[in-house]
Design an enzyme around this catalytic site. Structure first.
Site, PDB file in Angstrom:
ATOM      1  CG  HIS A  70     -33.561  17.266  -3.589  1.00  0.00           C
ATOM      2  ND1 HIS A  70     -33.276  18.597  -3.805  1.00  0.00           N
ATOM      3  CD2 HIS A  70     -32.975  16.584  -4.611  1.00  0.00           C
ATOM      4  CE1 HIS A  70     -32.545  18.719  -4.895  1.00  0.00           C
ATOM      5  NE2 HIS A  70     -32.345  17.514  -5.400  1.00  0.00           N
ATOM      6  CD  GLU A  73     -34.621  19.657  -0.671  1.00  0.00           C
ATOM      7  OE1 GLU A  73     -35.509  20.197  -1.370  1.00  0.00           O
ATOM      8  OE2 GLU A  73     -33.422  19.626  -0.989  1.00  0.00           O
ATOM      9  CG  HIS A 165     -36.400  22.169  -3.868  1.00  0.00           C
ATOM     10  ND1 HIS A 165     -35.705  20.998  -4.053  1.00  0.00           N
ATOM     11  CD2 HIS A 165     -37.076  22.390  -5.024  1.00  0.00           C
ATOM     12  CE1 HIS A 165     -35.943  20.534  -5.275  1.00  0.00           C
ATOM     13  NE2 HIS A 165     -36.776  21.370  -5.881  1.00  0.00           N
ATOM     14  CD  GLU A 229     -33.783  25.622  -2.462  1.00  0.00           C
ATOM     15  OE1 GLU A 229     -33.979  25.139  -1.323  1.00  0.00           O
ATOM     16  OE2 GLU A 229     -33.351  24.943  -3.421  1.00  0.00           O
TER      17      GLU A 229
END
Length: 350
Positions: A70, A73, A165, A229
């Site tokens: 993404h 990010e 991420h 994450e």
């Protein structure tokens, strides 16, 4: 010409080279560091790095690390870029083969999550579906899959993949990892310890195979894979990289083949969650009852209606459940969020 110039031309680092060539189709370039380490730029934002053949690989492993799947990010991208700069500058020696990936360069330039379609829903062959025909992100997913396949075939050691991420939303648990579903597979204790070393204290066990990057490498390449994450989305240059020192130092240690440290407080306990319900956008009558600004891992009490349409609804069961990745702005049939609760899985004994 130096190895850095071979790879990056006049650019100062890997990240700036990737951003400057985001739309380019560059030929593969191969060069060697002074110690014999081979670096191959397989494509824009893709580096295949192998230590010299006479160097010991103490942990007998090969590692894929991806970031920027993404494009907005940015913190994991900057972390990976720093490690590449350290290696090229000779600050430490590589002990194991690594494949390093900046996933979606055009989206990185635009500062957007994606341009046409979510790249992290296009793996495990999903890029071949008719609705994605001709899309650049579908072509990139196929290119990244092939790079990973070639890397896995060339390096028969134990394979690991960490897809890094940061989250759109705030989270009551700032750092957490998702372990893709593979039938009969359980999380190895050394990977639990690696997550704690990276200051990741929460593990979510996924309930079915998916089309994410880590699901592809886990199911198709038999890697021990995780989506990790690591905090909150911020633009390039606005990240406090001190908050990402855990993953940076843990990856550097692995790359160098050093012995894993024993878990130390406060990062000595992994909390495990499991998925109990996947929320899908069911169509025009779909109504999602979660506020737009809710944080990941917000807990809801038994009986709370989470979503409904004209035919059915979902209520929290007999014990509290938390929501992660709530996002109602997705196409029909796509995931709106996950409901999770503390899992029955116990972290293996050390």
């Amino acid at each position: 010409m130096s190895a850095k110039q071979d790879l990056l031309g006049t650019n100062s680092d890997w990240l700036s080279h990737t951003l400057d060539n985001a739309e380019a189709s560059l030929p593969e370039t191969k060069t060697f560091l002074p110690d014999g380490t081979r670096i191959s730029r397989k494509a824009v934002g893709v580096l295949d790095i192998v230590p010299p053949p006479n160097r010991n690989n103490p942990n007998a492993e090969a590692i894929i690390v991806s970031s920027g799947v993404h494009g907005n990010e940015t913190a994991p991208i900057e972390v990976l870029n720093k490690l590449v700069s350290e290696l090229i500058d000779g600050e430490w020696e590589l002990a194991c083969p690594v494949l390093l990936i900046l996933g979606n360069p055009p989206a990185m330039v635009a500062g957007k999550r994606f341009l046409e379609v979510n790249l992290n829903r296009l793996f495990d062959g999903a890029h071949g579906r008719s609705e994605y025909e001709g899309l650049a992100e579908a072509a990139r997913a196929q290119e990244l899959e092939e790079a990973c396949r070639q890397f896995a075939m060339a390096n028969p050691q134990a394979l690991y993949h960490y897809d890094l991420h940061t989250a759109i939303r705030p989270s009551h648990r700032e750092r957490f990892a998702l372990y893709p579903f593979v039938e009969s597979r359980t999380v190895p204790v050394d990977q639990c310890d690696f997550m704690l070393e990276a200051e990741v204290e929460t593990l979510l066990l996924q309930h079915k195979a998916g089309t994410t990057f880590s699901s592809f490498s886990s199911s198709l390449l038999k890697a021990e894979s995780f989506t990790v994450e690591l905090g909150k989305v911020r633009p390039f240059g606005q990240n406090d990289l001190g908050r990402f020192s855990g993953i940076r130092d843990a990856l550097r240690r692995r790359f160098r083949g050093q012995t894993a440290p024993a878990p130390q407080p406060p990062f000595d306990h992994l909390t495990v969650f499991e998925v109990v319900h996947e929320i899908l956008n069911t169509g025009k009558s779909f109504r999602f009852h979660i506020p737009d600004d809710v944080a990941n891992f917000t807990e809801y009490q038994p009986g709370t209606v989470i979503w409904e349409d004209d035919e059915t609804s979902y209520r929290v069961g007999h014990s509290p459940e938390a929501i992660i990745f709530p996002n109602p702005d997705v196409p029909v049939g796509h995931r709106v969020g996950l409901m999770v609760r503390p899992g029955r899985f116990q972290v293996p004994a050390r």
